[in-house]
Design an enzyme around this catalytic site. Structure first.
Site, mmCIF file in Angstrom:
data_model
loop_
_atom_site.group_PDB
_atom_site.id
_atom_site.type_symbol
_atom_site.label_atom_id
_atom_site.label_comp_id
_atom_site.label_asym_id
_atom_site.label_seq_id
_atom_site.Cartn_x
_atom_site.Cartn_y
_atom_site.Cartn_z
ATOM 1 N N SER A 1 84.029 48.510 -42.982
ATOM 2 C CA SER A 1 85.431 48.864 -42.775
ATOM 3 C C SER A 1 86.177 48.790 -44.108
ATOM 4 O O SER A 1 85.777 49.433 -45.079
ATOM 5 C CB SER A 1 86.048 47.935 -41.722
ATOM 6 O OG SER A 1 87.306 48.383 -41.314
ATOM 7 N N ARG B 1 98.051 42.974 -33.321
ATOM 8 C CA ARG B 1 96.620 42.770 -33.111
ATOM 9 C C ARG B 1 96.131 43.531 -31.876
ATOM 10 O O ARG B 1 95.011 44.065 -31.882
ATOM 11 C CB ARG B 1 96.330 41.279 -32.941
ATOM 12 C CG ARG B 1 94.848 40.949 -32.786
ATOM 13 C CD ARG B 1 94.052 41.412 -33.985
ATOM 14 N NE ARG B 1 92.684 40.898 -33.967
ATOM 15 C CZ ARG B 1 91.767 41.176 -34.880
ATOM 16 N NH1 ARG B 1 92.065 41.964 -35.891
ATOM 17 N NH2 ARG B 1 90.556 40.667 -34.795
ATOM 18 N N ASP C 1 82.321 55.000 -33.107
ATOM 19 C CA ASP C 1 83.412 54.497 -33.947
ATOM 20 C C ASP C 1 84.397 55.635 -34.183
ATOM 21 O O ASP C 1 84.138 56.543 -34.966
ATOM 22 C CB ASP C 1 82.845 53.987 -35.273
ATOM 23 C CG ASP C 1 83.903 53.401 -36.198
ATOM 24 O OD1 ASP C 1 85.101 53.452 -35.846
ATOM 25 O OD2 ASP C 1 83.523 52.891 -37.266
ATOM 26 N N HIS D 1 84.032 50.674 -33.461
ATOM 27 C CA HIS D 1 84.141 50.220 -34.845
ATOM 28 C C HIS D 1 83.566 48.812 -35.022
ATOM 29 O O HIS D 1 82.987 48.490 -36.067
ATOM 30 C CB HIS D 1 85.605 50.251 -35.287
ATOM 31 C CG HIS D 1 85.810 49.953 -36.734
ATOM 32 N ND1 HIS D 1 85.208 50.671 -37.742
ATOM 33 C CD2 HIS D 1 86.542 48.979 -37.357
ATOM 34 C CE1 HIS D 1 85.569 50.182 -38.915
ATOM 35 N NE2 HIS D 1 86.366 49.148 -38.709
ATOM 36 N N ASP D 2 83.717 47.978 -34.026
ATOM 37 C CA ASP D 2 83.229 46.599 -34.113
ATOM 38 C C ASP D 2 81.709 46.496 -34.208
ATOM 39 O O ASP D 2 81.174 45.405 -34.447
ATOM 40 C CB ASP D 2 83.698 45.796 -32.898
ATOM 41 C CG ASP D 2 85.063 45.165 -33.120
ATOM 42 O OD1 ASP D 2 85.589 45.259 -34.246
ATOM 43 O OD2 ASP D 2 85.611 44.576 -32.167
#
Length: 375
Positions: free
Chosen positions: A154, A224, A319, A352-353
């Site tokens: 990232s 968040r 992602d 994405h994680d």
């Protein structure tokens, strides 16, 4: 194949730099500190060092645990250790909390010697390039002239890419994972929504909330939540939460009803309990500003022509924050500038994680590539 294991108990270290640091924003820091951790042993030739760069909410605590906090496991612990892809029997691994962070490195919550108060809103803007410069200063302090590799996912991947451009003679390999050559307008938009949630929190006080003894927790939690939605894929959300109702049926209220609502609120509240709002603002702007092709008329191939490192670029199918297409932009530009590059697109439902997870194919790719790096 040898058994893999954790690096075990680790201890953070602190480096102090007294010389003024001129930043690309025009700001100047009279001096600064970086907190870092190391794993493994630096060899006699000082040729086996690997720098791990963290993402937005990451830190120097990349692997292992603390003696007094056995539950505080490094954010990339599954990747680093004896027998793991980033094998500490071979490599000397360094993790650094970036300048402007909130885990001990000089940042907005640090005391400004000129005022005797926290920097707060007066802390200058920083760029990815500034981070790389400070990491190079740390390498100098540690006696490391050249990194065998710089690795990051990232925002960390952007740092690895920038290392190859800023210090081409000081890096052998750049591992750019789940990253992009610059943010899309959509990504900048998500960051702006998150920032506005913080900026409009009544407890923000123009960034000087430290002096008021408060924290803009509501805004930070909302920021968040917005970010976390973009880190997960639709498939991952559906698989984990679906449309599950906490009470088995609608109760027609604005309280938590769906399990995904409960999850997001929990993640937001937890994050607001330990992360600094000014650091969040600063880091999202750092993300927005990154664009190495900007100085080359938008030509990424020309921008990457300065690199001499070899590259591994990795993306994940679901992602959508940093899609495979963005990684392919990097790969294509590297190929057109005659650089050595390997590319892997990993099939994953995690979004994405995925770059943080212990997925066999993903770790297999990293293990194979890192095993071939000569130190």
């Amino acid at each position: 194949m040898k058994q893999s294991s954790s690096v075990g108990v680790v201890t953070p270290q602190r480096a102090r730099f007294e010389a003024p640091l001129e930043l690309r924003s025009g700001g100047v820091l009279p001096g600064f500190e970086l907190v870092y951790e190391t794993y493994g042993t630096l060899n006699a030739a000082r040729s086996n060092a690997v720098l791990v760069c963290h993402a937005l909410s990451g830190s120097h605590h990349v692997a292992g645990v603390y003696a007094d906090q056995p539950g505080n496991i490094g954010w990339w612990d599954n990747l680093i250790g004896p027998g793991r892809p980033l094998d500490t029997d071979k490599f000397f691994v360094i993790g650094v909390n970036n300048l402007g962070g909130c885990y001990g490195s000089t940042g907005p919550a640090s005391i400004n010697a000129a005022t005797g108060k926290p920097w707060g809103a007066d802390f200058p803007f920083v760029t990815v390039e500034d981070w790389v410069d400070t990491q190079a200063l740390l390498a100098d302090m540690l006696g490391i002239e050249r990194f065998a590799a710089v690795v990051g996912g990232s925002l960390g991947g952007m740092q690895a890419l920038s290392w190859a451009l800023q210090y081409p003679d000081r890096i052998g390999h750049a591992l750019v994972i789940a990253s992009a050559p610059k943010l899309t307008a959509q990504n900048i938009a998500f960051n702006e929504v998150a920032r506005q949630a913080i900026l409009k929190d009544p407890e923000f006080h123009g960034g000087n909330y430290y002096e008021h003894g408060v924290v803009p927790t509501r805004g930070l939690a909302l920021a968040r939540m917005v970010g976390h939605i973009t880190y997960l894929s639709d498939d991952a959300m559906a698989e984990k939460f679906g449309r599950q109702l906490r009470h088995g049926k609608p109760v027609y209220s604005y309280d938590v009803e769906f399990e995904i609502e409960s999850y997001l609120r929990y993640q937001g509240d937890k994050f607001a309990g330990f992360f600094d709002a000014n650091t969040y603002l600063l880091t999202t702007k750092t993300l927005d500003y990154f664009d190495p092709a900007f100085a080359h008329g938008g030509d990424l191939t020309r921008a990457l022509s300065a690199a001499t490192a070899e590259f591994l670029v990795v993306s994940f199918t679901t992602d959508w924050r940093f899609s495979p297409q963005r990684s392919k932009e990097i790969v294509n530009a590297l190929l057109h500038s005659d650089k050595r590059v390997s590319y892997a697109e990993i099939d994953s439902v995690a979004g994405h994680d995925a770059f943080l997870l212990d997925e066999p194919l993903y770790h297999g790719v990293l293990s194979a590539y890192l095993a071939n790096i000569r130190v």
